[in-house]
Design a protein around this motif. Structure first.
Motif, PDB file in Angstrom:
ATOM      1  N   ASP A   9     -19.589  18.014 -17.210  1.00 47.75           N
ATOM      2  CA  ASP A   9     -21.078  18.198 -17.640  1.00 47.75           C
ATOM      3  C   ASP A   9     -22.183  16.879 -17.534  1.00 47.75           C
ATOM      4  OD1 ASP A   9     -20.374  20.781 -18.292  1.00 47.75           O
ATOM      5  OD2 ASP A   9     -19.989  20.224 -20.213  1.00 47.75           O
ATOM      6  N   ALA A  10     -21.703  16.115 -16.448  1.00 46.72           N
ATOM      7  CA  ALA A  10     -22.652  14.889 -16.194  1.00 46.72           C
ATOM      8  C   ALA A  10     -23.709  15.503 -15.367  1.00 46.72           C
ATOM      9  CB  ALA A  10     -21.989  13.854 -15.748  1.00 46.72           C
ATOM     10  N   ALA A  11     -25.063  15.021 -15.720  1.00 43.88           N
ATOM     11  CA  ALA A  11     -26.136  15.885 -14.703  1.00 43.88           C
ATOM     12  C   ALA A  11     -26.566  14.472 -14.078  1.00 43.88           C
ATOM     13  CB  ALA A  11     -27.318  16.045 -15.808  1.00 43.88           C
ATOM     14  N   VAL A  19     -25.354  19.452 -12.132  1.00 41.10           N
ATOM     15  CA  VAL A  19     -24.572  19.387 -13.264  1.00 41.10           C
ATOM     16  C   VAL A  19     -23.037  19.402 -12.741  1.00 41.10           C
ATOM     17  CG1 VAL A  19     -23.659  19.996 -15.440  1.00 41.10           C
ATOM     18  CG2 VAL A  19     -26.139  20.080 -14.919  1.00 41.10           C
ATOM     19  N   CYS A  20     -22.183  18.275 -13.123  1.00 37.62           N
ATOM     20  CA  CYS A  20     -20.859  18.529 -12.805  1.00 37.62           C
ATOM     21  C   CYS A  20     -20.064  19.705 -13.443  1.00 37.62           C
ATOM     22  CB  CYS A  20     -20.019  17.030 -13.074  1.00 37.62           C
ATOM     23  SG  CYS A  20     -18.376  17.146 -12.918  1.00 37.62           S
ATOM     24  N   ARG A  60     -18.697  10.035 -13.048  1.00 36.98           N
ATOM     25  CA  ARG A  60     -17.840  10.009 -14.197  1.00 36.98           C
ATOM     26  C   ARG A  60     -16.632  10.552 -13.917  1.00 36.98           C
ATOM     27  NH1 ARG A  60     -20.040  13.435 -19.202  1.00 36.98           N
ATOM     28  NH2 ARG A  60     -21.676  11.834 -19.174  1.00 36.98           N
ATOM     29  N   CYS A  61     -16.069  11.711 -13.459  1.00 33.89           N
ATOM     30  CA  CYS A  61     -14.625  12.232 -13.138  1.00 33.89           C
ATOM     31  C   CYS A  61     -14.479  12.377 -11.889  1.00 33.89           C
ATOM     32  CB  CYS A  61     -14.851  13.582 -14.006  1.00 33.89           C
ATOM     33  SG  CYS A  61     -15.793  14.978 -13.073  1.00 33.89           S
TER      34      CYS A  61
END
Length: 210
Positions: free
Chosen positions: A18-20, A13-14, A36-37
């Protein structure tokens, strides 16, 4: 009714968005980056542990020397004065401003030193292929929590601004601690970029047996 939730070793998880993701371990020199980031999630390096330990020892030496040796020497109107980093941090140590003086000293000296010592406590057993030290997970978590409060680079920027302002009013010469502190800031940045936090947590979660 309680539900027993087990950790998933196949996911990552980032920490920022919080991207998994399904865990894919990159090879040495490669990076796993959040789509994503664009946060770097995993960045293994060959012999990175030994390099980080060497950098940490150098940082401890530089912090100690930079705190003791003269930082700046100022001459104006026939008066001459030299100050160290400790002197500048504790310049307002009288009266109610003593709290500010202690906080300044902590942010530029003691917190960076604590972070480095905690990192050494965690990394040395791992690099030597030994089981983690006692409370190593707590020590690494504390070191990461202190990271935003380690402001040696902010102090360096503030000194640069102050030098520009007082240069026309007095003769300013840079002491050895100034260059030591500059090297210290650079090494702290290099150490943070070398450290793969996922690799550390993975080593702490799956310790080697004696």
């Amino acid at each position: 009714m309680s539900v027993n939730i087990q950790p998933r070793d196949d996911l990552i998880v980032c920490p920022h968005c919080d991207a998994a993701y399904t865990l894919a371990r990159p090879s040495n020199g490669q990076r796993a980056v959040c789509h994503r980031c664009h946060t770097v999630l995993i960045m293994p390096r060959h012999k990175a542990g030994l390099q980080i330990i060497a950098l940490s020892i150098a940082i401890v030496i530089l912090i100690t020397a930079a705190a003791v040796f003269p930082f700046l020497s100022i001459s104006a109107g026939g008066a001459h004065n030299s100050v160290s980093v400790i002197d500048s941090a504790l310049a307002f140590s009288d009266g109610p401003l003593v709290v500010l003086a202690l906080a300044t000293a902590a942010l530029i000296i003691f917190i960076p030193l604590a972070r480095v010592l905690l990192s050494l406590y965690v990394l040395v057993p791992i690099v030597m292929d030994k089981p983690p030290a006692r409370k190593a997970a707590f020590a690494f978590r504390l070191a990461e929590a202190l990271r935003p409060w380690s402001m040696a680079e902010i102090f360096a920027i503030g000194c640069a601004v102050a030098l520009v302002k007082i240069h026309a009013l007095a003769d300013v010469s840079l002491g050895p601690a100034f260059w030591l502190f500059t090297m210290l800031v650079l090494l702290v940045v290099v150490q943070d970029n070398f450290l793969c936090r996922w690799s550390v947590w993975n080593a702490l979660s799956n310790p080697k047996k004696r």
